[in-house]
Design a protein around this motif. Sequence first.
Motif, PDB file in Angstrom:
ATOM      1  N   THR A  30       0.816  -1.212   0.000  1.00 49.87           N
ATOM      2  CA  THR A  30       0.000   0.000   0.000  1.00 49.87           C
ATOM      3  C   THR A  30       0.850   1.264   0.000  1.00 49.87           C
ATOM      4  OG1 THR A  30      -1.902   1.053   1.081  1.00 49.87           O
ATOM      5  CG2 THR A  30      -0.193   0.173   2.534  1.00 49.87           C
ATOM      6  N   TRP A  53       1.778   2.131  -3.681  1.00 48.80           N
ATOM      7  CA  TRP A  53       0.716   2.671  -4.538  1.00 48.80           C
ATOM      8  C   TRP A  53       0.166   3.999  -4.028  1.00 48.80           C
ATOM      9  CZ3 TRP A  53       0.371   0.454  -9.066  1.00 48.80           C
ATOM     10  CH2 TRP A  53       0.736  -0.902  -9.204  1.00 48.80           C
ATOM     11  N   ASN A  54      -0.016   4.144  -2.732  1.00 46.96           N
ATOM     12  CA  ASN A  54      -0.683   5.331  -2.171  1.00 46.96           C
ATOM     13  C   ASN A  54       0.337   6.436  -1.902  1.00 46.96           C
ATOM     14  OD1 ASN A  54      -3.762   4.658  -1.363  1.00 46.96           O
ATOM     15  ND2 ASN A  54      -2.490   2.811  -1.245  1.00 46.96           N
ATOM     16  N   TYR A  83      -0.153   9.701  -2.823  1.00 49.53           N
ATOM     17  CA  TYR A  83      -0.803  10.999  -2.969  1.00 49.53           C
ATOM     18  C   TYR A  83      -0.216  12.012  -1.978  1.00 49.53           C
ATOM     19  CZ  TYR A  83      -3.428   9.282   1.077  1.00 49.53           C
ATOM     20  OH  TYR A  83      -3.770   8.776   2.304  1.00 49.53           O
ATOM     21  N   ALA A  99      -0.037  11.722   2.145  1.00 53.95           N
ATOM     22  CA  ALA A  99      -0.210  10.339   2.612  1.00 53.95           C
ATOM     23  C   ALA A  99       0.673  10.102   3.831  1.00 53.95           C
ATOM     24  CB  ALA A  99       0.133   9.355   1.499  1.00 53.95           C
ATOM     25  N   GLN A 113       4.318   8.786   3.462  1.00 55.70           N
ATOM     26  CA  GLN A 113       4.502   7.682   2.511  1.00 55.70           C
ATOM     27  C   GLN A 113       5.948   7.570   2.004  1.00 55.70           C
ATOM     28  OE1 GLN A 113       4.965   8.273  -1.054  1.00 55.70           O
ATOM     29  NE2 GLN A 113       5.196   6.076  -1.474  1.00 55.70           N
ATOM     30  N   SER A 168      -6.332  -2.593  -0.992  1.00 55.16           N
ATOM     31  CA  SER A 168      -5.473  -2.552  -2.173  1.00 55.16           C
ATOM     32  C   SER A 168      -6.220  -2.731  -3.494  1.00 55.16           C
ATOM     33  CB  SER A 168      -4.376  -3.620  -2.056  1.00 55.16           C
ATOM     34  OG  SER A 168      -4.938  -4.895  -1.823  1.00 55.16           O
ATOM     35  N   PRO A 212      -8.649  -0.461  -5.485  1.00 54.43           N
ATOM     36  CA  PRO A 212      -9.346   0.824  -5.567  1.00 54.43           C
ATOM     37  C   PRO A 212     -10.669   0.694  -6.327  1.00 54.43           C
ATOM     38  CG  PRO A 212      -7.051   1.015  -6.273  1.00 54.43           C
ATOM     39  CD  PRO A 212      -7.356  -0.443  -6.198  1.00 54.43           C
ATOM     40  N   THR A 222      -6.441   8.905  -5.803  1.00 53.62           N
ATOM     41  CA  THR A 222      -5.443   8.952  -4.729  1.00 53.62           C
ATOM     42  C   THR A 222      -4.724   7.623  -4.545  1.00 53.62           C
ATOM     43  OG1 THR A 222      -7.239   8.511  -3.154  1.00 53.62           O
ATOM     44  CG2 THR A 222      -6.541  10.808  -3.421  1.00 53.62           C
ATOM     45  N   SER A 223      -5.432   6.517  -4.773  1.00 50.88           N
ATOM     46  CA  SER A 223      -4.859   5.194  -4.502  1.00 50.88           C
ATOM     47  C   SER A 223      -3.914   4.712  -5.595  1.00 50.88           C
ATOM     48  CB  SER A 223      -5.981   4.178  -4.308  1.00 50.88           C
ATOM     49  OG  SER A 223      -6.929   4.290  -5.350  1.00 50.88           O
ATOM     50  N   TRP A 275      -1.729   7.110  -7.415  1.00 52.89           N
ATOM     51  CA  TRP A 275      -1.194   8.430  -7.732  1.00 52.89           C
ATOM     52  C   TRP A 275       0.070   8.306  -8.582  1.00 52.89           C
ATOM     53  CZ3 TRP A 275      -4.111  12.520  -6.807  1.00 52.89           C
ATOM     54  CH2 TRP A 275      -3.552  13.803  -6.931  1.00 52.89           C
ATOM     55  N   SER A 281      -7.805   9.366   2.550  1.00 49.61           N
ATOM     56  CA  SER A 281      -6.892   9.968   1.573  1.00 49.61           C
ATOM     57  C   SER A 281      -7.309  11.388   1.230  1.00 49.61           C
ATOM     58  CB  SER A 281      -6.803   9.108   0.312  1.00 49.61           C
ATOM     59  OG  SER A 281      -8.042   9.018  -0.356  1.00 49.61           O
TER      60      SER A 281
END
Length: 535
Positions: A45, A48-49, A51, A54, A84, A145, A147, A165-166, A168, A188
């Motif tokens: 996660t 990928w996340n 944004y 995060a 993140q 995971s 979206p 967002t998921s 980005w 998010s």
Amino acid sequence: MSDTHTHHDLIVVGAGFAGMYTVIHGVRAGLDVLGLEAGNDVGGTWYWNRYPGARCDVESIDYSFSFDEDLQREWRWTERYATQPEIHRYLAYVADRYDVRRSFRFGEFVDGADWDEDTQRWTVRTRDGLVASARWLVMATGSLSTPILPDIPGRDSFAGDVYQTSVWPDEHPDFAGQRVAVIGTGSSAVQSIPIFAESADELVVYQRTANYSVPAFNRLLDDAEWDQVLERYDERRELSWNGLAGSPWGSHPIPFEDVPEDERDAIFEEAWERGGVLFAKAFQGLTAKPEINAAARDFFERKIGGIVQDPQTLADLTPHNHAIGTKRICTDSGYFETFNLPHVDLVNLRRDPIVEISPEGIRTESGARGFDVIVYATGFDAMTGSLTRIDIRGRDGALLRDAWADGATTYLGVAVPGFPNLLVLNGPGTPSVLSNMALTSEQQGDYALRLIAYSDENGYTSVEARADSAHAWDAHGAELAGKTLFGDAESWYTGANIAGKARGFLPYIGGFRPYIDRVDAVAAEGYPGFVLTRA
């Protein structure tokens, strides 16, 4: 790994916390392990996340691996709640330290997996044509995971830029001077909206459901505080492993009803200043007893009432359809303050729903607005989506998504009836999202490898959950959830955010340590509740 058809002892799908832990310790146990990951690097996660804004809502010093004392002391967290980029750097560091990438094939999206009763093996297929087989298949595909996008008329007709967002992009887009719409107000969105507002010329937030959010009270960790952490790390870890949510924090020791009414606000204030989800721990029973929850909601409403200036905006941002804590409390940095800015507007979709998206922008029942950018912050098919989107076929070709059509059924959250040698990590029936996922990932990976070792040592070629045991485990989880306020909330915990998805409280709500004690007791007794077969 250039072969397109390979054979292994164990295939692990996913390279987040749980997948990495299982690969590291599977290799240490002498297994031939293949890891498969759709992304191009480790992180799960946190790959990928990416944004803007995060940030994890579990404190960094707790949201990390505990299995290696040297690792704990080598990695220096910079913030109380890491962002993140820092969490991804940490997981990349772990991958380097334990040579994790050597066992993985990246950029491999798993399309299907089939159990062969004759060979007692799984065959896994990826979108790019890889075929691999193994005795054991461990799904470490994550709880959040998969979206989702809302089914809005004209959604794909928008002529401007569209982001989610998921997923980005690597390069953060520049919203300077742009008219930006954000659809969704979950975690998010709560984290990213204040950052979008810094540069956007106009920002309009489309909200279906108001969510509870508590400031993170984030701070940098200076050297003195870090040295103090290191001195007491063992004690902190022990508290976390023995806690209800995998962290060292507990509720106030005196029951709510025994605290004088004029002293309760001080306890709520202390919990508030811990930040984010920790507010739900102010008093034991806050998410189970209506009178405690009502007091917490009143405190929250007074807090944001002192922040949001416009009365209508304040009313729209105040949650009314669920008890506080029964949807995960968001952790923010200036979220409510953002709505005081003159270029930020809020649209309440329950009062003014979206009619369509056009090439120019978004039209609601009250009229149309033009935008240059639309950002979807619309969540995930939680807990089960990452498994049901794959064609996983067990005994006699049974498809997992069909087996779970009326609700996910597992034994201990780890095994599924009719699917031998398939082990699920942090899935339905486990503490997972209600706990510190770093520690739950260690516990889950460890439990899977212990079961594999027990089977190998005793000559079992397949292990499968008994149907009656799985139904009993599901009933136990439902009974515990029924004693709380969680079931009344329309949340992703219950599958309510997905049209047509069976409703039921998906995570195990009995607590992290009680869960560990229960599953360890099963292991100590030789795994009753499982069918162990020698072919």
